[in-house]
Design an enzyme around this catalytic site. Structure first.
Site, PDB file in Angstrom:
ATOM      1  N   LYS A  64       0.629  -1.385  -0.263  1.00 52.44           N
ATOM      2  CA  LYS A  64      -0.133  -0.556   0.371  1.00 52.44           C
ATOM      3  C   LYS A  64       1.069   1.474   0.196  1.00 52.44           C
ATOM      4  CE  LYS A  64      -4.151  -1.134   0.295  1.00 52.44           C
ATOM      5  NZ  LYS A  64      -5.858  -0.286  -0.731  1.00 52.44           N
ATOM      6  N   SER A 319       0.963  -9.922  -0.522  1.00 49.80           N
ATOM      7  CA  SER A 319       0.524  -8.359  -0.613  1.00 49.80           C
ATOM      8  C   SER A 319       0.319  -7.460   0.966  1.00 49.80           C
ATOM      9  CB  SER A 319      -1.091  -8.164  -0.977  1.00 49.80           C
ATOM     10  OG  SER A 319      -1.487  -8.563   0.439  1.00 49.80           O
TER      11      SER A 319
END
Length: 426
Positions: A64, A319
């Protein structure tokens, strides 16, 4: 460009190679180039070459930061002076906080009051005095609405977690990197999907370089926002979702990300939350890799493609690794339930002395273990109904357990198949 609910919606937008390369330059020095690592155990298990793109080792421990920094770096001097706002209960908040500190920008980060203290403290740690955490409401939607009101009132810029070109282009650098790192052509890439920022960015970049590479999106079964949107051809807001996979559980995907995903995704797989938990534990026990639930999505999807990927080169995007240790017991419990190894009953004990001893001696198998025992009613002469959790060694032991209950006079109500009652009692 049009605007809906204060969020820019870009008609016909598609990430270009040049924009992704520029994003890579923008984030250089702040964002790590994470390793692309061949995993021997998974490769042997699936008779293929399985590579893990380790965004769990990224700055702030998730991808992110890529989109957040790329977006915030693009702001004008006036926008920087006014400050920024975001709404997030997880990795996006940490990426924004870190970016604010690096760039010396004041930021307000709105988070639900239900956000675990550990996550709130992480955001403050990454922000180092440049961000203020505002806790409001019980849900992400409450925090989001409060963030939008703050933007309207103060003129601050809202940093969306996924539905923004600069965010998408930042996330696309994951795809740029793995193509630079791969020594052989990649046949499949499994990518987790929440709002679609990573899948749309990575997918768009990959398809322009190696169009034959299959992009397989992976969503948690309890929050199939992208699957529903793809099926109906438009953004759909889900009434209820299972929030367990918090890094990928959204009620609706983006107006910008959906059209891109329609173009780049070759398939989308829904994975049950219990299966995700099993993969979290396997990665920890066998690989010493710590991932959050969303971080295990891509690997959890491999079973659904076991036949197609034989002999192929496969990349799984890990992720993130922002897992709260206090969730470990819940993760284990969900895994055992999914694997058929843990079963809950309301057992009505016979009105006779020694009933509990009979249950232990004659109902439980040699490898069975009582892991939950709770009185729901007490009397002077008998225990009455009891909620019991039994953990088995093998799923096939379940039928024997039920048979022995009946043979010994124990009337039992099976709770695993009654989700509402299960949630209330357990």
């Amino acid at each position: 460009m049009t605007t809906k609910n204060g969020i820019a919606a870009f008609k016909d937008y598609y990430p270009t190679l040049e924009a992704v390369k520029q994003a890579k330059e923008t984030i250089k020095g702040v964002v790590e180039t994470t390793p692309l690592m061949r995993n021997r155990n998974l490769s042997e298990q699936y008779c293929s070459n399985i590579y893990l793109k380790r965004e769990d080792l990224q700055t702030v421990r998730s991808y992110k930061i890529r989109g957040a920094y790329n977006k915030i770096k693009s702001l004008t001097k006036q926008q920087v002076s006014a400050g920024i706002v975001c709404a997030s209960a997880g990795n996006h908040a940490q990426g924004v906080a870190y970016s604010c500190r690096e760039l010396g920008i004041n930021g307000y980060i709105f988070m639900p009051t239900t956000t675990p203290r550990q996550k709130v403290n992480q955001v403050k740690m990454f922000g180092k005095g440049f961000v203020e955490v505002v806790l409001c409401g019980d849900t992400f939607d409450d925090a989001f609405n409060a963030a939008m009101e703050e933007c309207s009132r103060t003129g601050r810029t809202f940093i969306h977690p996924f539905d923004d070109p600069h965010i998408i282009e930042g996330q696309a650098t994951v795809g740029l990197e793995l193509l630079e790192q791969a020594e052989q052509p990649i046949d499949f890439i499994f990518v987790p999907i929440g709002g679609g920022g990573l899948a749309s960015g990575l997918g768009a970049y990959i398809k322009q370089i190696t169009p034959d590479t299959k992009i397989i999106g992976v969503e948690p079964a309890g929050a199939p926002a992208m699957q529903q949107a793809l099926a109906k051809g438009e953004v759909v807001e889900l009434a209820e979702i299972d929030k367990f996979v918090d890094g990928a559980a959204v009620q609706k995907v983006g107006n910008v990300t959906l059209p891109i995903c329609q173009r780049v995704l070759d398939d989308l797989v829904l994975v049950p939350e219990g299966k995700i938990c099993t993969k979290i534990l396997e990665l920890y026990n066998y690989e010493a890799i710590v991932v959050e639930p969303a971080g295990a999505l891509s690997i959890a999807a491999l079973d659904y493609y076991a036949e197609q990927i034989i002999g192929k080169n496969v990349v799984c995007i890990l992720s993130g690794s922002n897992n709260d240790i206090t969730r470990t017991e819940e993760i284990r419990d969900r895994s055992l339930l999914y694997e058929g190894l843990k079963h809950y009953f309301i057992v009505r004990f016979p009105q006779r002395a020694g009933a509990l001893r009979t249950f232990v001696d004659k109902v439980l198998g040699p490898g069975d273990d009582i892991t939950h025992f709770e009185y729901k009613k007490k009397t002077a002469r008998a225990m009455g109904p009891v909620v019991i959790g039994v953990e088995l060694q093998k799923p096939e032991d379940f039928e024997g357990l039920k048979k022995r209950m009946a043979e010994n006079g124990f009337v039992a109500e099976y709770l695993n198949e009654k989700p509402d009652l299960f949630q209330y009692l357990i």
